[in-house]
Structures are given as C-alpha cells and as structure tokens.
Design an enzyme around this catalytic site. Structure first.
Site, PDB file in Angstrom:
ATOM      1  N   THR A  99      -1.246  -9.617  -8.856  1.00 60.69           N
ATOM      2  CA  THR A  99      -1.898 -10.441  -9.876  1.00 60.69           C
ATOM      3  C   THR A  99      -1.868 -11.886  -9.391  1.00 60.69           C
ATOM      4  O   THR A  99      -0.792 -12.401  -9.051  1.00 60.69           O
ATOM      5  CB  THR A  99      -1.159 -10.284 -11.229  1.00 60.69           C
ATOM      6  OG1 THR A  99      -1.202  -8.899 -11.599  1.00 60.69           O
ATOM      7  CG2 THR A  99      -1.785 -11.133 -12.319  1.00 60.69           C
TER       8      THR A  99
ATOM      9  N   PRO B  79       0.816  -1.225   0.000  1.00 64.07           N
ATOM     10  CA  PRO B  79       0.000   0.000   0.000  1.00 64.07           C
ATOM     11  C   PRO B  79       0.849   1.274   0.000  1.00 64.07           C
ATOM     12  O   PRO B  79       0.496   2.247  -0.652  1.00 64.07           O
ATOM     13  CB  PRO B  79      -0.820  -0.123   1.288  1.00 64.07           C
ATOM     14  CG  PRO B  79      -0.898  -1.593   1.540  1.00 64.07           C
ATOM     15  CD  PRO B  79       0.384  -2.177   1.035  1.00 64.07           C
TER      16      PRO B  79
ATOM     17  N   ILE C 143     -13.488   6.561 -33.598  1.00 68.21           N
ATOM     18  CA  ILE C 143     -13.856   6.142 -34.959  1.00 68.21           C
ATOM     19  C   ILE C 143     -15.181   5.367 -34.956  1.00 68.21           C
ATOM     20  O   ILE C 143     -15.970   5.462 -35.887  1.00 68.21           O
ATOM     21  CB  ILE C 143     -12.697   5.328 -35.595  1.00 68.21           C
ATOM     22  CG1 ILE C 143     -11.517   6.272 -35.866  1.00 68.21           C
ATOM     23  CG2 ILE C 143     -13.147   4.616 -36.866  1.00 68.21           C
ATOM     24  CD1 ILE C 143     -10.219   5.588 -36.226  1.00 68.21           C
ATOM     25  N   LEU C 144     -15.439   4.648 -33.884  1.00 69.28           N
ATOM     26  CA  LEU C 144     -16.719   3.921 -33.794  1.00 69.28           C
ATOM     27  C   LEU C 144     -17.857   4.802 -33.286  1.00 69.28           C
ATOM     28  O   LEU C 144     -19.011   4.360 -33.254  1.00 69.28           O
ATOM     29  CB  LEU C 144     -16.577   2.690 -32.887  1.00 69.28           C
ATOM     30  CG  LEU C 144     -16.218   1.380 -33.602  1.00 69.28           C
ATOM     31  CD1 LEU C 144     -14.775   1.380 -34.080  1.00 69.28           C
ATOM     32  CD2 LEU C 144     -16.466   0.180 -32.697  1.00 69.28           C
ATOM     33  N   GLY C 145     -17.554   6.023 -32.867  1.00 70.04           N
ATOM     34  CA  GLY C 145     -18.606   6.931 -32.406  1.00 70.04           C
ATOM     35  C   GLY C 145     -19.361   6.363 -31.209  1.00 70.04           C
ATOM     36  O   GLY C 145     -18.759   5.756 -30.310  1.00 70.04           O
TER      37      GLY C 145
ATOM     38  N   SER D 152       5.724   2.703  -6.701  1.00 72.08           N
ATOM     39  CA  SER D 152       6.902   3.097  -7.493  1.00 72.08           C
ATOM     40  C   SER D 152       8.164   3.030  -6.641  1.00 72.08           C
ATOM     41  O   SER D 152       9.237   2.662  -7.125  1.00 72.08           O
ATOM     42  CB  SER D 152       6.729   4.530  -8.013  1.00 72.08           C
ATOM     43  OG  SER D 152       5.567   4.626  -8.808  1.00 72.08           O
TER      44      SER D 152
ATOM     45  N   GLU E  56       4.176  -2.459 -13.752  1.00 68.15           N
ATOM     46  CA  GLU E  56       5.544  -2.744 -14.237  1.00 68.15           C
ATOM     47  C   GLU E  56       6.324  -1.453 -14.428  1.00 68.15           C
ATOM     48  O   GLU E  56       7.148  -1.346 -15.335  1.00 68.15           O
ATOM     49  CB  GLU E  56       5.489  -3.537 -15.549  1.00 68.15           C
ATOM     50  CG  GLU E  56       4.914  -4.921 -15.405  1.00 68.15           C
ATOM     51  CD  GLU E  56       5.908  -5.928 -14.865  1.00 68.15           C
ATOM     52  OE1 GLU E  56       7.070  -5.903 -15.294  1.00 68.15           O
ATOM     53  OE2 GLU E  56       5.512  -6.720 -14.000  1.00 68.15           O
TER      54      GLU E  56
ATOM     55  N   GLN F 218     -10.555  12.103 -44.848  1.00 67.77           N
ATOM     56  CA  GLN F 218      -9.145  12.077 -44.408  1.00 67.77           C
ATOM     57  C   GLN F 218      -9.026  12.061 -42.883  1.00 67.77           C
ATOM     58  O   GLN F 218      -8.113  11.453 -42.334  1.00 67.77           O
ATOM     59  CB  GLN F 218      -8.390  13.287 -44.963  1.00 67.77           C
ATOM     60  CG  GLN F 218      -8.017  13.139 -46.422  1.00 67.77           C
ATOM     61  CD  GLN F 218      -7.032  14.201 -46.883  1.00 67.77           C
ATOM     62  OE1 GLN F 218      -6.622  15.071 -46.116  1.00 67.77           O
ATOM     63  NE2 GLN F 218      -6.646  14.116 -48.142  1.00 67.77           N
TER      64      GLN F 218
HETATM   65  C1  FAD Z   1      -4.057  -4.487 -12.274  1.00 72.11           C
HETATM   66  C2  FAD Z   1      -2.790  -4.372 -11.507  1.00 72.11           C
HETATM   67  C3  FAD Z   1      -1.948  -5.456 -11.410  1.00 72.11           C
HETATM   68  C4  FAD Z   1      -0.776  -5.364 -10.667  1.00 72.11           C
HETATM   69  N1  FAD Z   1       0.005  -6.486 -10.512  1.00 72.11           N
HETATM   70  C5  FAD Z   1       1.042  -6.438  -9.648  1.00 72.11           C
HETATM   71  C6  FAD Z   1       1.759  -7.624  -9.318  1.00 72.11           C
HETATM   72  O1  FAD Z   1       1.455  -8.714  -9.815  1.00 72.11           O
HETATM   73  N2  FAD Z   1       2.762  -7.553  -8.405  1.00 72.11           N
HETATM   74  C7  FAD Z   1       3.114  -6.354  -7.841  1.00 72.11           C
HETATM   75  O2  FAD Z   1       4.044  -6.359  -7.039  1.00 72.11           O
HETATM   76  N3  FAD Z   1       2.471  -5.212  -8.127  1.00 72.11           N
HETATM   77  C8  FAD Z   1       1.436  -5.229  -9.008  1.00 72.11           C
HETATM   78  N4  FAD Z   1       0.740  -4.068  -9.286  1.00 72.11           N
HETATM   79  C9  FAD Z   1       1.140  -2.827  -8.665  1.00 72.11           C
HETATM   80  C10 FAD Z   1       1.776  -1.844  -9.636  1.00 72.11           C
HETATM   81  O3  FAD Z   1       3.038  -2.298 -10.022  1.00 72.11           O
HETATM   82  C11 FAD Z   1       1.814  -0.461  -8.973  1.00 72.11           C
HETATM   83  O4  FAD Z   1       0.478   0.010  -8.907  1.00 72.11           O
HETATM   84  C12 FAD Z   1       2.696   0.512  -9.724  1.00 72.11           C
HETATM   85  O5  FAD Z   1       4.043   0.169  -9.574  1.00 72.11           O
HETATM   86  C13 FAD Z   1       2.523   1.957  -9.262  1.00 72.11           C
HETATM   87  O6  FAD Z   1       2.610   2.075  -7.882  1.00 72.11           O
HETATM   88  P1  FAD Z   1       1.471   2.874  -7.075  1.00 72.11           P
HETATM   89  O7  FAD Z   1       0.170   2.378  -7.547  1.00 72.11           O
HETATM   90  O8  FAD Z   1       1.772   2.795  -5.640  1.00 72.11           O
HETATM   91  O9  FAD Z   1       1.597   4.376  -7.579  1.00 72.11           O
HETATM   92  P2  FAD Z   1       2.509   5.519  -6.908  1.00 72.11           P
HETATM   93  O10 FAD Z   1       3.909   5.027  -6.804  1.00 72.11           O
HETATM   94  O11 FAD Z   1       1.844   6.022  -5.688  1.00 72.11           O
HETATM   95  O12 FAD Z   1       2.475   6.626  -8.029  1.00 72.11           O
HETATM   96  C14 FAD Z   1       1.366   7.533  -8.161  1.00 72.11           C
HETATM   97  C15 FAD Z   1       1.706   8.530  -9.258  1.00 72.11           C
HETATM   98  O13 FAD Z   1       2.894   9.264  -8.887  1.00 72.11           O
HETATM   99  C16 FAD Z   1       3.875   9.126  -9.892  1.00 72.11           C
HETATM  100  N5  FAD Z   1       5.205   9.109  -9.289  1.00 72.11           N
HETATM  101  C17 FAD Z   1       5.639   8.384  -8.226  1.00 72.11           C
HETATM  102  N6  FAD Z   1       6.934   8.606  -7.986  1.00 72.11           N
HETATM  103  C18 FAD Z   1       7.362   9.492  -8.921  1.00 72.11           C
HETATM  104  C19 FAD Z   1       8.601  10.115  -9.230  1.00 72.11           C
HETATM  105  N7  FAD Z   1       9.714   9.849  -8.516  1.00 72.11           N
HETATM  106  N8  FAD Z   1       8.659  10.965 -10.272  1.00 72.11           N
HETATM  107  C20 FAD Z   1       7.558  11.216 -11.005  1.00 72.11           C
HETATM  108  N9  FAD Z   1       6.341  10.660 -10.777  1.00 72.11           N
HETATM  109  C21 FAD Z   1       6.253   9.800  -9.755  1.00 72.11           C
HETATM  110  C22 FAD Z   1       3.551   7.808 -10.593  1.00 72.11           C
HETATM  111  O14 FAD Z   1       4.104   7.736 -11.874  1.00 72.11           O
HETATM  112  C23 FAD Z   1       2.033   7.835 -10.582  1.00 72.11           C
HETATM  113  O15 FAD Z   1       1.576   8.609 -11.644  1.00 72.11           O
HETATM  114  C24 FAD Z   1      -0.428  -4.141 -10.051  1.00 72.11           C
HETATM  115  C25 FAD Z   1      -1.278  -3.041 -10.160  1.00 72.11           C
HETATM  116  C26 FAD Z   1      -2.466  -3.150 -10.864  1.00 72.11           C
HETATM  117  C27 FAD Z   1      -3.383  -1.970 -10.902  1.00 72.11           C
END
Ligand code: FAD
Length: 431
Positions: A191, A159, A385-387, A163, A411, A326
């Site tokens: 996942t 939670p 395109i599909l409106g 990132s 990822e 176009q």
């Molecule tokens: C459907 C789904 C499947 C997933 N599957 C897996 C899985 O199998 N295993 C797993 O471990 N995780 C999984 N994830 C987690 C996923 O990898 C994270 O949600 C992702 O890495 C982003 O982290 P966060 O959601 O905490 O966003 P945050 O890190 O809180 O980021 C929020 C926003 O702030 C931006 N941000 C953060 N830091 C910076 C920075 N230094 N500079 C600029 N912008 C920044 C981000 O780009 C984003 O726009 C999954 C998520 C989803 C939704």
C-alpha cells in the site's frame, strides 16, 4: 472535487467543543458502555468529513484508480491526517477512538479511507521497533505537512512470502566500513509502495534464522535503488495505491535500522543460541493492530446495511415496500446483529490492547476475522436487497462489496486468523 470548499471544524475546534460540553463522567472507577463526550465529538467530526467530503467523491476515485490527493490534503487541512491526529486518537486511554475514527472514515469510502489510513501501517512499523529518536525523526516525515501531505508505506509481503512471512528473501547486508545497510529484493502488494515519502521495509539479515533473523528498516525519501514496480489494478479499494517495490543495491545509513544495531546483534545472538523467542510479545504486537483493521471492515458493512435498509423501505414490489417481506426484513435484522457483534469484538480487543491486557485467546485476531467476514457477507446481502440495481455501478453497494473482500485477505487472511486463534485456545501447534 474543488479544494477548500468545506467549512468543517478542525479537530482542535471539535475537541474544544467537547471539553466545553457537559462534564464527562468519571469512567475510571466503573464499567460503562457509554462513549465519552470527546469520543462522540471526534466520531461526529470524522463522520461529517466522511459524509460531506469522502462519500461524494467515492465513485469518481474508484473509477480513476488513483490516490485521491485532494482529499488527503483536505483531511490534512482540518487536522484529520497527520502525526498529531494519530497521536491524539491513540492517546485515548480506552482505546476506542482509533476504531471509531476508522469505522466512520471507511463508512464514507474504503478506497479513500485506505489512502488516508494506509500511512498508519508504516507508522505502526516504526512504533513497533523504533527508538524514541527514530520515531521523532521518521513518523512526521511519513505524513508530511498540512500544506504538503505525504504518505508512508509498510513493505513486508513478497511474491513468495505472503502468509508465510518467515520466508522473506529481501536481504539487508551491513557495510561496516561505511556504516550503511544495503538492501536487495522485491516487495509485493505494498500500500503506497513507490509513492511513499518513507518506506518501512522488513528484510532478512540472517536467512538461516527465519523470522527471527529479520529486521525493519526505514528507507528515507529519495533513496537511490528503491523503484516502484507494477502498480496493481484491483478488484476493490481502487482509490488506494498498491504496487510492487524493487530494492536494487539500496543503500541507507546505519541509523535507519529500526531499534539500532546493538539491539539487533543481541537479538540475533539469542536466536543463534537457540533461546526461545518471546512469542507472547510478537503476538501482542499483531493483536494490537488487528482491531483497527476490523473497524474499517465494520465501516464498510454498516454503510451497505444502512443503504439497503433505506432502499428496502422505498422499493415497492407487489404493491408494498419490499421491507414488509420477512425475507428482506430478517436479512436486515441479521445484518445489524452481525455488525454490532463484530464491533463489540473490535472494541474489546482495542481496549485490551490499549490497556495492556494479555491476549489469551487471540482476541485481536478474532475481531479482525469476524469483522472481515461480516463485511463480505453484509455487502453481498445488500446487493441482494437492491436486486438488479445493487449489481450496477449506479448504486454504491457493489463497490462496497468489492472493497470488503480485501478484509479476508490482507493483515492476515481469514485462514491465518483461525490458525492463530486455534493455536491460542489449544496450545497445540496446529498447521
Ligand atoms: C490491496 C492489498 C494491499 C496490501 N497491502 C500490503 C502492505 O501494505 N504491506 C504488505 O506487506 N503487504 C500488503 N498486502 C499483502 C497481503 O498482506 C497478503 O496478500 C496477505 O498476507 C496474503 O498473502 P498471499 O497473498 O501471499 O497469500 P498466500 O499466503 O499465498 O495464501 C493463499 C491462500 O492460502 C491460504 N493459506 C496460506 N497458508 C495457510 C495455512 N498455513 N493454513 C491455511 N491456509 C493457508 C491463505 O489463507 C489464502 O487463502 C496487501 C495485499 C493487497 C491485496
């Protein structure tokens, strides 16, 4: 969908047919953009599965928001899901087979595609850190058997650590007396989390060392203390199960530490001494896996583009097919252009990864960034395109658009990919 109704060839039959076909030109010596006969056979075989099995079931599983087990079973039955399949795709010395397979499968449907390919995340985690013995023991268990397929999960995110993976709070403590590890914490958005046979969990063994104090563990099937949390309802990729995972005094044998205790102790000692980490090695691992994810996004984008192209030729307004304007035709031209450009980036990075080239400009990140953003953009164009039809669930492009969006988030978000590329090209520690 009924089980056992398809008459698709097995993977072995498809490959055998390829080998019997015209002799494959020797590509070792020179540059070519041609796919080998084996690559084409595998592509067409996966495409057939995507077209006949995956696509007809896509809307149903998107609505149900459940793991499509009958389709995973079908994939396992023909040899498309399993350890041998992934080993064969990976074995291709050019590195292109894996992205080709992913593109075709996700062209069929991304939610179902992720249900089939999500296990590879766990497998990649085992391959990245495990010993050969650990790979042999756990990778087959991630997939189960053709008669009883299973899935694997890779749990890194938390939670408060998405990132910023250096801030993981899940702790792994070693109980020397019992030679066991005890894990406590919460994983988020995993996942296949909670429904997997094998969970690969990244946890902190020394929080003071940040990312360098982390290690990956295999949680064997049925381990007490691992519980599924909330199963998440999502915007897209709804056939793929995503859930939180709780680890509550989860005890696992010492042998479940990927790479082994000796290696971990050495690594921690180096980190405590302040020896610089091999950043290049860590970067290499991510750069290798990202193009495969990009290929999935390209599959979605291509599906939306093809649907929109056909629709534009059929839909008549002002007495002529809308493609004769176009505005519509150029949009389709741009979609094709961007999709092909993204695929070339994906193939380049896949080839670099497979042939051990050094990623000097974060080429893997480039490919995932471009493919993810093209998928979001192209699927949105397809809706336009599909409106009105494009906006409804009577037509598939709105689902494709919902599915595409995750490719700018998981990822590594698009912002994080840009950060990686910017650091790689500048040598500056950009924040
Ligand atoms: C459907 C789904 C499947 C997933 N599957 C897996 C899985 O199998 N295993 C797993 O471990 N995780 C999984 N994830 C987690 C996923 O990898 C994270 O949600 C992702 O890495 C982003 O982290 P966060 O959601 O905490 O966003 P945050 O890190 O809180 O980021 C929020 C926003 O702030 C931006 N941000 C953060 N830091 C910076 C920075 N230094 N500079 C600029 N912008 C920044 C981000 O780009 C984003 O726009 C999954 C998520 C989803 C939704």
């Amino acid at each position: 969908m009924e089980e056992g109704t398809t008459t698709l060839p097995t993977r072995e039959e498809a490959v055998a047919a390829a080998e019997e076909a015209a002799a494959t030109p020797d590509q070792a010596g020179g540059f070519t953009m041609d796919l080998t006969d084996e690559q084409k056979e595998i592509r067409d075989w996966v495409h057939g599965f995507a077209e006949k099995v995956v696509r007809p079931a896509a809307a149903e599983w998107d609505e149900r928001e459940e793991t499509p087990w009958p389709i995973i079973q079908e994939a396992a039955k023909i040899g498309l899901y399993g350890f041998e399949a992934i080993a064969q795709f990976w074995a291709d010395p050019t590195g292109l087979t894996l992205p080709i397979v992913n593109e075709e499968l996700f062209w069929g449907d991304a939610g179902i595609g992720m249900s089939i390919m999500g296990t590879t995340l766990a497998v990649a985690g085992i391959f990245a850190s495990g010993t050969p013995e650990q790979m042999a023991e756990w990778v087959p268990q991630c997939y189960g058997t053709a008669d009883d397929p299973k899935v694997g999960a890779f749990c890194v995110s938390e939670p408060d650590a998405g990132s910023d993976v250096s801030s993981l709070r899940t702790r792994a403590k070693y109980d020397e007396a019992k030679d066991e590890w005890v894990l406590n914490g919460q994983k988020a958005w995993a996942t296949n989390g909670g429904i997997a046979n094998v969970h690969v969990v990244v946890a902190s063994v020394d929080p003071e060392l940040g990312a360098r104090g982390q290690a990956a563990f295999v949680i064997p099937p049925g381990t007490k203390g691992l519980e599924m949390g909330t199963k998440l309802k999502k915007h897209g990729l709804r056939a793929s199960h995503t859930a939180d995972v709780f680890l509550d005094d989860c005890r696992i044998p010492g042998s479940c530490l990927l790479g082994g205790k000796e290696k971990l102790d050495e690594r921690l000692a180096r980190a405590r001494e302040g020896t610089r980490a091999k950043r290049q090695a860590a970067m290499q691992t991510f750069e290798v896996s990202r193009p495969t994810v990009g290929a999935q996004a390209i599959g979605i984008a291509r599906a939306a583009y093809e649907y929109a192209l056909d629709y534009a030729k059929e839909r008549v307004q002002f007495g002529r097919p809308i493609i004769e304007n176009q505005a519509i035709a150029f949009a389709l031209a741009d979609m094709k252009l961007e999709i092909d450009a993204a695929r070339l980036l994906v193939w380049r990075a896949s080839w670099m990864g497979r042939t051990g080239r050094e990623f000097t400009s974060a080429e893997g990140s480039m490919s995932k960034l471009k493919a993810g953003e093209v998928a979001v953009w192209a699927t949105e164009r397809a809706i336009q395109i599909l409106g009105g039809n494009g906006y409804t669930r009577e037509y598939p492009v709105e689902r494709m658009h919902r599915d595409a969006k995750i490719y700018t988030i998981f990822e590594g978000t698009s912002e994080i990919q840009r950060l990686v590329i910017a650091r790689a090209i500048s040598g500056v520690h950009i924040r």
